[in-house]
Write a protein that holds these residues in place. Structure first.
Motif, PDB file in Angstrom:
ATOM      1  N   LYS A  24       0.839  -1.199   0.000  1.00 25.03           N
ATOM      2  CA  LYS A  24       0.000   0.000   0.000  1.00 25.03           C
ATOM      3  C   LYS A  24       0.875   1.251   0.000  1.00 25.03           C
ATOM      4  N   ASP A  25       1.966   1.218   0.774  1.00 29.77           N
ATOM      5  CA  ASP A  25       2.906   2.342   0.783  1.00 29.77           C
ATOM      6  C   ASP A  25       3.509   2.560  -0.605  1.00 29.77           C
ATOM      7  N   VAL A  26       3.827   1.477  -1.304  1.00 30.84           N
ATOM      8  CA  VAL A  26       4.379   1.583  -2.661  1.00 30.84           C
ATOM      9  C   VAL A  26       3.368   2.281  -3.571  1.00 30.84           C
ATOM     10  N   GLU A  27       2.095   1.879  -3.475  1.00 27.20           N
ATOM     11  CA  GLU A  27       1.062   2.510  -4.302  1.00 27.20           C
ATOM     12  C   GLU A  27       0.930   4.000  -3.971  1.00 27.20           C
ATOM     13  N   ASP A  28       0.982   4.345  -2.686  1.00 28.06           N
ATOM     14  CA  ASP A  28       0.905   5.756  -2.287  1.00 28.06           C
ATOM     15  C   ASP A  28       2.100   6.529  -2.831  1.00 28.06           C
ATOM     16  N   LEU A  29       3.284   5.946  -2.744  1.00 26.30           N
ATOM     17  CA  LEU A  29       4.491   6.616  -3.240  1.00 26.30           C
ATOM     18  C   LEU A  29       4.470   6.758  -4.757  1.00 26.30           C
ATOM     19  N   LYS A  30       3.872   5.817  -5.457  1.00 31.87           N
ATOM     20  CA  LYS A  30       3.771   5.926  -6.919  1.00 31.87           C
ATOM     21  C   LYS A  30       3.001   7.181  -7.299  1.00 31.87           C
ATOM     22  N   ARG A  31       1.939   7.455  -6.530  1.00 30.40           N
ATOM     23  CA  ARG A  31       1.136   8.652  -6.821  1.00 30.40           C
ATOM     24  C   ARG A  31       1.921   9.934  -6.540  1.00 30.40           C
ATOM     25  N   ALA A  40      13.565   7.659  -4.834  1.00 31.67           N
ATOM     26  CA  ALA A  40      14.503   6.878  -4.022  1.00 31.67           C
ATOM     27  C   ALA A  40      13.760   6.145  -2.910  1.00 31.67           C
ATOM     28  N   GLU A  41      12.807   6.816  -2.277  1.00 34.33           N
ATOM     29  CA  GLU A  41      12.019   6.182  -1.222  1.00 34.33           C
ATOM     30  C   GLU A  41      11.164   5.052  -1.789  1.00 34.33           C
ATOM     31  N   LEU A  42      10.587   5.277  -2.959  1.00 30.65           N
ATOM     32  CA  LEU A  42       9.794   4.253  -3.626  1.00 30.65           C
ATOM     33  C   LEU A  42      10.639   3.015  -3.911  1.00 30.65           C
ATOM     34  N   GLU A  43      11.828   3.201  -4.414  1.00 35.34           N
ATOM     35  CA  GLU A  43      12.715   2.066  -4.713  1.00 35.34           C
ATOM     36  C   GLU A  43      13.111   1.330  -3.432  1.00 35.34           C
ATOM     37  N   ARG A  44      13.363   2.070  -2.364  1.00 29.29           N
ATOM     38  CA  ARG A  44      13.721   1.448  -1.085  1.00 29.29           C
ATOM     39  C   ARG A  44      12.577   0.574  -0.573  1.00 29.29           C
ATOM     40  N   VAL A  45      11.344   1.089  -0.640  1.00 32.39           N
ATOM     41  CA  VAL A  45      10.191   0.330  -0.160  1.00 32.39           C
ATOM     42  C   VAL A  45       9.945  -0.887  -1.060  1.00 32.39           C
TER      43      VAL A  45
END
Length: 173
Positions: A24-31, A40-45
Motif C-alpha cells: 500500500k505504501d508503494v502505491e501511495d508513493l507511486k502517486r 529513491a524512497e519508492l525504490e527502497r520500499v
C-alpha cells in the motif's frame, strides 16, 4: 499447535499483513513520485517488499504452501497470457464434438518466437467457474489440446502448458 505472536495471531499472518502494508505504501508513493527523493524512497520500499516476500515464501510449511496454491486471487492462464505473450489467438473446438471452455489453447508469440499455449482456466467467480466447468476438462478439451499440439509439431513450435486442475470431469460425454 502454531506459535502465536504477542497479538495472538500467527506469525505468518503478521508477515503477510506487513507485506500488504508495504505494498500500500508503494502505491501511495507511486502517486507522489516525480521528485528524486520520492523515487529513491519508492525504490527502497519496493526492495523491502521484495525481500519480505522472498523471506515469507521461503519459510512456508507444506499446508501453508497448499493454501497459497489455492488462493482465490492467484493468477490463472489468461492472466499469464496477458503478461507473457503477444499476438495470442485462441483456437476453439476439437473438430469432432465441440469446444471445452475449461481448456484454453492457442498460438502466440513469446519474446518474438511463435509458440503454442495450452492450459486450464477455472474462472474467478461462480458464473465463470460454471462456464469453465471449474477447470475440469472433458474429452473434447483433451482433443482440442491434442489438435493444438499437432499444429505445433507441424509448424515446429514449442508447446507451453499451464496445468491447474483438480482432475478430469467425472461425468459422461
Amino acid at each position: 499447535m502454531k506459535a502465536k505472536g504477542k497479538t495472538g495471531t500467527d506469525p505468518s499472518e503478521q508477515r503477510q499483513r506487513e507485506i500488504e502494508r508495504l505494498e500500500k505504501d508503494v502505491e501511495d508513493l507511486k502517486r507522489l513520485a516525480g521528485t528524486a527523493e520520492a523515487d529513491a524512497e519508492l525504490e527502497r520500499v519496493r526492495q523491502e517488499v521484495a525481500e519480505l516476500r522472498r523471506e515469507f515464501y521461503a519459510h512456508l510449511g507444506p499446508w501453508q504452501r497448499a493454501q497459497v496454491a489455492r488462493h482465490q486471487q492467484r493468477p490463472y492462464l489468461l492472466d499469464f497470457v496477458q503478461y507473457l505473450f503477444t499476438d495470442f489467438m485462441e483456437l476453439h473446438g476439437d473438430r469432432a464434438f465441440g469446444d471445452d471452455k475449461a481448456i484454453i489453447a492457442g498460438l502466440a508469440k513469446f519474446h518474438g518466437r511463435p509458440v503454442a499455449v495450452i492450459g486450464h482456466q477455472k474462472g474467478r467467480d461462480t458464473k465463470q467457474r460454471v462456464i469453465r466447468n471449474f477447470g475440469q476438462p472433458k474429452p473434447e478439451g483433451y482433443r482440442k489440446a491434442l489438435r493444438v499440439m499437432q499444429l505445433a509439431a507441424k509448424y515446429h513450435r514449442p508447446v507451453l502448458t499451464f496445468i491447474d486442475t483438480p482432475g478430469a470431469y467425472p461425468g459422461g460425454n
